[in-house]
Design a protein around this motif. Structure first.
Motif, PDB file in Angstrom:
ATOM      1  N   HIS A  14       0.824  -1.205   0.000  1.00  0.00           N
ATOM      2  CA  HIS A  14       0.000   0.000   0.000  1.00  0.00           C
ATOM      3  C   HIS A  14       0.862   1.260   0.000  1.00  0.00           C
ATOM      4  CE1 HIS A  14      -3.983  -1.915   1.616  1.00  0.00           C
ATOM      5  NE2 HIS A  14      -3.724  -2.207   0.354  1.00  0.00           N
ATOM      6  N   ARG A  15       1.992   1.185   0.692  1.00  0.00           N
ATOM      7  CA  ARG A  15       2.854   2.368   0.777  1.00  0.00           C
ATOM      8  C   ARG A  15       3.635   2.623  -0.505  1.00  0.00           C
ATOM      9  NH1 ARG A  15       4.329   0.130   5.749  1.00  0.00           N
ATOM     10  NH2 ARG A  15       6.497  -0.069   5.110  1.00  0.00           N
ATOM     11  N   ARG A  16       3.649   1.661  -1.416  1.00  0.00           N
ATOM     12  CA  ARG A  16       4.394   1.856  -2.659  1.00  0.00           C
ATOM     13  C   ARG A  16       3.883   3.035  -3.466  1.00  0.00           C
ATOM     14  NH1 ARG A  16       4.418  -4.482  -4.372  1.00  0.00           N
ATOM     15  NH2 ARG A  16       5.873  -5.211  -2.766  1.00  0.00           N
ATOM     16  N   PHE A  21       5.929  10.066  -4.625  1.00  0.00           N
ATOM     17  CA  PHE A  21       5.790  11.335  -3.923  1.00  0.00           C
ATOM     18  C   PHE A  21       7.149  12.010  -3.845  1.00  0.00           C
ATOM     19  CE2 PHE A  21       4.912  14.180  -0.356  1.00  0.00           C
ATOM     20  CZ  PHE A  21       3.612  14.592  -0.628  1.00  0.00           C
ATOM     21  N   LYS A  22       7.248  13.223  -4.349  1.00  0.00           N
ATOM     22  CA  LYS A  22       8.538  13.900  -4.453  1.00  0.00           C
ATOM     23  C   LYS A  22       9.104  14.316  -3.094  1.00  0.00           C
ATOM     24  CE  LYS A  22       7.900  15.680  -9.156  1.00  0.00           C
ATOM     25  NZ  LYS A  22       7.835  16.886 -10.012  1.00  0.00           N
ATOM     26  N   GLY A  51      12.496   5.255   1.895  1.00  0.00           N
ATOM     27  CA  GLY A  51      12.725   6.591   2.430  1.00  0.00           C
ATOM     28  C   GLY A  51      11.551   7.193   3.166  1.00  0.00           C
ATOM     29  N   LEU A  52      10.529   6.397   3.464  1.00  0.00           N
ATOM     30  CA  LEU A  52       9.363   6.898   4.187  1.00  0.00           C
ATOM     31  C   LEU A  52       9.567   6.715   5.687  1.00  0.00           C
ATOM     32  CD1 LEU A  52       6.557   5.399   1.921  1.00  0.00           C
ATOM     33  CD2 LEU A  52       7.381   7.764   1.946  1.00  0.00           C
ATOM     34  N   MET A 184      -2.547   2.564  -8.136  1.00  0.00           N
ATOM     35  CA  MET A 184      -2.635   1.528  -9.157  1.00  0.00           C
ATOM     36  C   MET A 184      -1.287   1.353  -9.838  1.00  0.00           C
ATOM     37  SD  MET A 184      -4.424  -0.679 -10.859  1.00  0.00           S
ATOM     38  CE  MET A 184      -6.133  -0.287 -10.528  1.00  0.00           C
ATOM     39  N   ASP A 185      -0.816   0.121  -9.913  1.00  0.00           N
ATOM     40  CA  ASP A 185       0.428  -0.189 -10.609  1.00  0.00           C
ATOM     41  C   ASP A 185       0.119  -0.250 -12.104  1.00  0.00           C
ATOM     42  OD1 ASP A 185       2.730  -1.222 -11.730  1.00  0.00           O
ATOM     43  OD2 ASP A 185       3.089  -2.651 -10.118  1.00  0.00           O
TER      44      ASP A 185
END
Length: 230
Positions: A14-16, A21-22, A51-52, A184-185
């Motif tokens: 889900h976090r992918r 996100f810049k 990096g989250l 969505m991938d």
């Protein structure tokens, strides 16, 4: 700064969506340190990736089958208030990844209001509340929905039907966005990709119904099975 609180994002898949996100430094996830099945088995742990930044906290509510409270406190982390008071500043955003008909959303919204944060909640409820509830329970749920909306500054809907369901409760001009919780991938799911799934399982010329979700009566899948068998 955007603080994201809610058990769905304990799942790395889900976090992918935030890989795109810049400004990752502007995001802080407040997540349950572990997630358990109904029987108590740990199935996931909060881990940092991509990096989250993740702050883990304890929760005692992992499903929707508790006596009396049901799923109203699912994923509720009492330490949320302490974390936000220490790290957040007025004008920051608290995004509660939980439905507006739950107490956990109300508790987060109250915390945000008290600290001076903007609050946003999530919904993917695509069945009107009046179609599945009635009487006093419906009145209490609708009261809670309106209360959460009054304490919030926006809503993110998992699909367009969810927006249709929540819209009658929203005041004019209330900010809303339709966006799946996990995105969505587009490399994996797109038109024109060949699959031998049908032939591999001998399903050619047969009707195929795809269901993605928990095998649970409240999801409606068992009614679908009964309909086919009947």
């Amino acid at each position: 700064m955007i603080f994201i609180a809610g058990y769905p994002y304990i799942s790395e898949r889900h976090r992918r969506v935030f890989d795109f996100f810049k400004n990752k430094d502007d995001l802080i996830f407040i997540l349950p340190e572990v997630w358990k099945m109904k029987g108590g088995k740990v199935v996931m742990k909060a881990k940092e990736r991509g990096g989250l930044k993740i702050i883990s906290a304890k929760t005692r509510f992992f499903h929707s089958n508790y006596p009396m409270i049901k799923g109203h406190l699912k994923g509720w982390m009492p330490a949320t208030k302490k974390i936000l008071k220490k790290m957040a500043r007025q004008g920051d955003i608290l995004y509660s990844v939980s439905e507006p008909n739950l107490l956990v959303t109300y508790l987060n919204a109250k915390i945000a209001k008290k600290i001076g944060l903007k609050h946003v909640f999530f919904t993917w409820q695509n069945i009107p509340y009046k179609n599945r509830l009635s009487g006093l329970k419906l009145k209490l749920i609708e009261w809670l929905i309106r209360k959460n909306i009054s304490l919030s500054d926006g809503v993110i809907c998992g699909n367009s039907k969810a927006l249709d369901v929540i819209k009658p409760y929203l005041p004019d001009g209330f900010p809303s966005l339709v966006n799946p919780v996990s995105g969505m991938d587009t490399e994996r799911f797109k038109s024109g990709i060949y699959s031998d799934l049908i032939s591999r399982h001998g399903l050619k010329e047969k009707k195929v119904v795809l269901f993605v979700g928990a095998i649970d009566r409240r999801k409606g899948i068992l009614k679908l099975v009964d309909a086919f068998l009947g």
